[in-house]
Design a protein around this motif. Structure first.
Motif, mmCIF file in Angstrom:
data_model
loop_
_atom_site.group_PDB
_atom_site.id
_atom_site.type_symbol
_atom_site.label_atom_id
_atom_site.label_comp_id
_atom_site.label_asym_id
_atom_site.label_seq_id
_atom_site.Cartn_x
_atom_site.Cartn_y
_atom_site.Cartn_z
ATOM 1 N N LYS A 26 0.664 -1.185 0.112
ATOM 2 C CA LYS A 26 0.085 0.002 -0.185
ATOM 3 C C LYS A 26 0.909 1.334 -0.023
ATOM 4 C CE LYS A 26 -3.424 0.210 2.596
ATOM 5 N NZ LYS A 26 -3.934 1.183 1.547
ATOM 6 N N GLY A 27 0.239 2.378 -0.113
ATOM 7 C CA GLY A 27 0.962 3.611 -0.123
ATOM 8 C C GLY A 27 1.119 4.167 -1.352
ATOM 9 N N GLY A 28 0.429 3.571 -2.572
ATOM 10 C CA GLY A 28 0.768 4.419 -3.901
ATOM 11 C C GLY A 28 0.158 5.895 -3.888
ATOM 12 N N GLY A 29 -0.841 6.099 -2.711
ATOM 13 C CA GLY A 29 -1.223 7.311 -2.284
ATOM 14 C C GLY A 29 -0.483 8.110 -1.485
ATOM 15 N N GLY A 30 0.421 7.493 -0.889
ATOM 16 C CA GLY A 30 1.366 8.060 0.189
ATOM 17 C C GLY A 30 0.694 8.379 1.270
ATOM 18 N N ALA A 31 -0.375 7.590 1.835
ATOM 19 C CA ALA A 31 -0.951 7.728 3.168
ATOM 20 C C ALA A 31 -0.751 6.399 4.007
ATOM 21 C CB ALA A 31 -2.605 7.744 2.863
ATOM 22 N N LEU A 32 0.463 5.573 3.845
ATOM 23 C CA LEU A 32 0.624 4.169 4.301
ATOM 24 C C LEU A 32 0.943 4.394 5.764
ATOM 25 C CD1 LEU A 32 4.325 3.503 3.505
ATOM 26 C CD2 LEU A 32 3.335 5.506 2.498
ATOM 27 N N THR A 33 1.325 5.474 6.288
ATOM 28 C CA THR A 33 1.843 5.405 7.652
ATOM 29 C C THR A 33 0.299 5.760 8.503
ATOM 30 O OG1 THR A 33 3.911 6.373 7.634
ATOM 31 C CG2 THR A 33 2.666 6.591 9.776
ATOM 32 N N ARG A 34 -0.597 6.550 7.926
ATOM 33 C CA ARG A 34 -1.769 6.672 8.948
ATOM 34 C C ARG A 34 -2.684 5.624 8.583
ATOM 35 N NH1 ARG A 34 -3.554 13.300 8.966
ATOM 36 N NH2 ARG A 34 -1.247 14.083 9.426
ATOM 37 N N GLU A 35 -2.649 5.005 7.468
ATOM 38 C CA GLU A 35 -3.287 3.675 6.994
ATOM 39 C C GLU A 35 -2.896 2.568 7.990
ATOM 40 O OE1 GLU A 35 -4.042 4.391 2.243
ATOM 41 O OE2 GLU A 35 -2.171 3.441 2.817
ATOM 42 N N LYS A 36 -1.539 2.384 8.404
ATOM 43 C CA LYS A 36 -1.185 1.246 9.198
ATOM 44 C C LYS A 36 -1.643 1.642 10.542
ATOM 45 C CE LYS A 36 2.715 -0.701 7.588
ATOM 46 N NZ LYS A 36 4.024 -1.511 7.467
ATOM 47 N N ILE A 37 -1.529 2.881 11.091
ATOM 48 C CA ILE A 37 -1.827 3.250 12.280
ATOM 49 C C ILE A 37 -3.416 2.813 12.623
ATOM 50 C CG2 ILE A 37 -2.186 4.914 14.049
ATOM 51 C CD1 ILE A 37 0.203 6.500 12.756
ATOM 52 N N VAL A 38 -4.344 3.048 11.544
ATOM 53 C CA VAL A 38 -5.585 2.959 11.809
ATOM 54 C C VAL A 38 -6.053 1.572 11.666
ATOM 55 C CG1 VAL A 38 -8.124 3.546 10.848
ATOM 56 C CG2 VAL A 38 -6.333 5.243 10.719
ATOM 57 N N ALA A 39 -5.059 0.754 10.696
ATOM 58 C CA ALA A 39 -5.603 -0.692 10.627
ATOM 59 C C ALA A 39 -4.952 -1.181 11.743
ATOM 60 C CB ALA A 39 -4.584 -1.195 9.425
ATOM 61 N N ALA A 40 -4.011 -0.718 12.536
ATOM 62 C CA ALA A 40 -3.676 -1.409 13.950
ATOM 63 C C ALA A 40 -4.518 -1.236 14.806
ATOM 64 C CB ALA A 40 -2.450 -0.742 14.400
ATOM 65 N N VAL A 41 -5.405 -0.414 14.674
ATOM 66 C CA VAL A 41 -6.615 -0.146 15.873
ATOM 67 C C VAL A 41 -7.866 -0.940 15.511
ATOM 68 C CG1 VAL A 41 -8.125 1.248 17.027
ATOM 69 C CG2 VAL A 41 -5.631 1.778 16.570
ATOM 70 N N ALA A 42 -7.909 -1.186 14.141
ATOM 71 C CA ALA A 42 -9.123 -2.291 13.866
ATOM 72 C C ALA A 42 -9.277 -3.555 14.037
ATOM 73 C CB ALA A 42 -9.224 -1.810 12.107
ATOM 74 N N LYS A 43 -10.651 -4.080 14.192
ATOM 75 C CA LYS A 43 -10.509 -5.407 14.490
ATOM 76 C C LYS A 43 -10.466 -6.116 13.024
ATOM 77 C CE LYS A 43 -13.608 -8.865 16.781
ATOM 78 N NZ LYS A 43 -15.056 -9.125 16.187
ATOM 79 N N THR A 44 -11.099 -5.598 12.222
ATOM 80 C CA THR A 44 -11.123 -6.329 10.644
ATOM 81 C C THR A 44 -10.812 -5.488 9.738
ATOM 82 O OG1 THR A 44 -12.979 -7.946 11.563
ATOM 83 C CG2 THR A 44 -12.552 -7.517 9.238
ATOM 84 N N PHE A 45 -9.846 -5.729 9.075
ATOM 85 C CA PHE A 45 -9.277 -5.077 7.906
ATOM 86 C C PHE A 45 -10.017 -5.783 6.512
ATOM 87 C CE2 PHE A 45 -5.411 -2.550 5.914
ATOM 88 C CZ PHE A 45 -5.755 -2.573 4.885
ATOM 89 N N VAL A 46 -10.770 -4.853 6.091
ATOM 90 C CA VAL A 46 -11.517 -5.270 4.664
ATOM 91 C C VAL A 46 -10.582 -4.707 3.517
ATOM 92 C CG1 VAL A 46 -13.547 -5.382 3.220
ATOM 93 C CG2 VAL A 46 -13.514 -5.661 5.925
ATOM 94 N N CYS A 47 -10.091 -5.489 2.634
ATOM 95 C CA CYS A 47 -9.302 -4.901 1.475
ATOM 96 C C CYS A 47 -10.494 -4.641 0.466
ATOM 97 C CB CYS A 47 -8.254 -5.678 1.272
ATOM 98 S SG CYS A 47 -7.325 -4.995 -0.134
ATOM 99 N N ILE A 48 -10.211 -3.737 -0.425
ATOM 100 C CA ILE A 48 -11.217 -3.772 -1.505
ATOM 101 C C ILE A 48 -10.307 -3.239 -2.669
ATOM 102 C CG2 ILE A 48 -13.385 -3.103 -0.433
ATOM 103 C CD1 ILE A 48 -12.802 -0.114 -0.907
ATOM 104 N N ALA A 49 -10.461 -4.355 -3.746
ATOM 105 C CA ALA A 49 -9.631 -4.041 -4.781
ATOM 106 C C ALA A 49 -10.028 -4.686 -6.331
ATOM 107 C CB ALA A 49 -8.209 -4.785 -4.483
ATOM 108 N N ASP A 50 -9.712 -3.945 -7.169
ATOM 109 C CA ASP A 50 -10.222 -4.811 -8.334
ATOM 110 C C ASP A 50 -9.252 -5.755 -8.838
ATOM 111 O OD1 ASP A 50 -8.150 -3.873 -10.748
ATOM 112 O OD2 ASP A 50 -8.458 -2.178 -9.376
#
Ligand code: 5RP
Length: 222
Positions: free
Chosen positions: A98-122
């Motif tokens: 992840k991080g193509g949009g450059g938001a990887l650090t905040r994404e990883k922090i929010v993901a660390a708190v989340a119970k379930t990570f749902v990835c959505i992708a084509d």
């Protein structure tokens, strides 16, 4: 179907997943990027059911607020039942780049708190081995050259993302040429380089659910 239509289909599937799995009054974690943007649009009709959302970037915060969501500070939130985000690549072990949009650090922090990570992708994002997509690494500016040298020692070819500053005021090195056969090991190794904030491998904490958009419909992996 176009790639955008596939993204819209998985975004709607993710909104349906949230409606089923996130209790009323809870807080939803929201990722960044074009697929996440479609998810925000799909979630908008449900906004009154939830206390609000935590955003993984300033762009996402703005889009959520534009739809009338309350956007909460993560420090004021104890738990996030579901975090929904896109990926640049995902393998069958649910490890992602992840991080193509450059938001990887905040994404990883929010993901660390989340119970379930749902990835959505084509469907184009599902790969056998991670690494064709250059691996983003967020770097403290004064450490840029040092981190680049260390990444080269690991066999990568780091390229500074031109004209880009993260929401945290840092730089991104996009690392080409990494054949990532051990995503957990490489994520851990890169994060040990002094000056790295984090890298775009989401393997130590991967996705729990993948909603994959294909011309035959949305496939669910869990
Ligand atoms: C942003 C991300 C995105 O999730 C990733 O780049 C995928 O983006 P898109 O949904 O636009 O293809 O990690 O930092």
């Amino acid at each position: 179907m176009t790639q955008d239509e596939l993204k819209q289909a998985v975004a709607q599937a993710a909104a349906d997943y949230v409606a089923q799995h996130a209790p009323a009054g809870s807080v939803i974690g929201v990722g960044t990027g074009s697929t996440a943007n479609f998810f925000i649009d799909a979630l908008a009709p449900l906004k009154s059911k939830y206390r609000g959302a935590v955003a993984s970037s300033e762009a996402t915060r703005k889009r959520l607020e534009g739809h009338g969501f309350a956007v909460l500070d993560l420090n004021d939130v104890d738990d996030i039942p579901v975090y929904v985000d896109g990926a640049d690549e995902i393998d069958r072990g649910m490890h992602m780049i992840k991080g193509g949009g450059g938001a990887l650090t905040r994404e990883k922090i929010v993901a660390a708190v989340a119970k379930t990570f749902v990835c959505i992708a084509d469907g184009s994002k599902l790969v056998e081995t991670l690494g064709k997509f250059p691996l983003p690494v967020e770097v403290i500016p004064m450490a840029r050259a040092h981190v680049a040298r260390e990444l080269a020692k690991l066999g990568g070819e780091p390229v500074l993302r031109q004209g880009f500053t993260t929401d945290n005021g840092n730089l991104i090195l996009d690392v080409k040429g990494m054949a990532i056969t051990d995503p957990v090991g490489l994520e851990t190794r890169i994060n040990q380089i002094t000056g790295v904030v984090t890298n775009g491998l989401f393997a130590v904490r991967g996705a729990n659910v993948l909603l994959l958009g294909t011309p035959e419909g949305v496939q669910t992996f869990a």
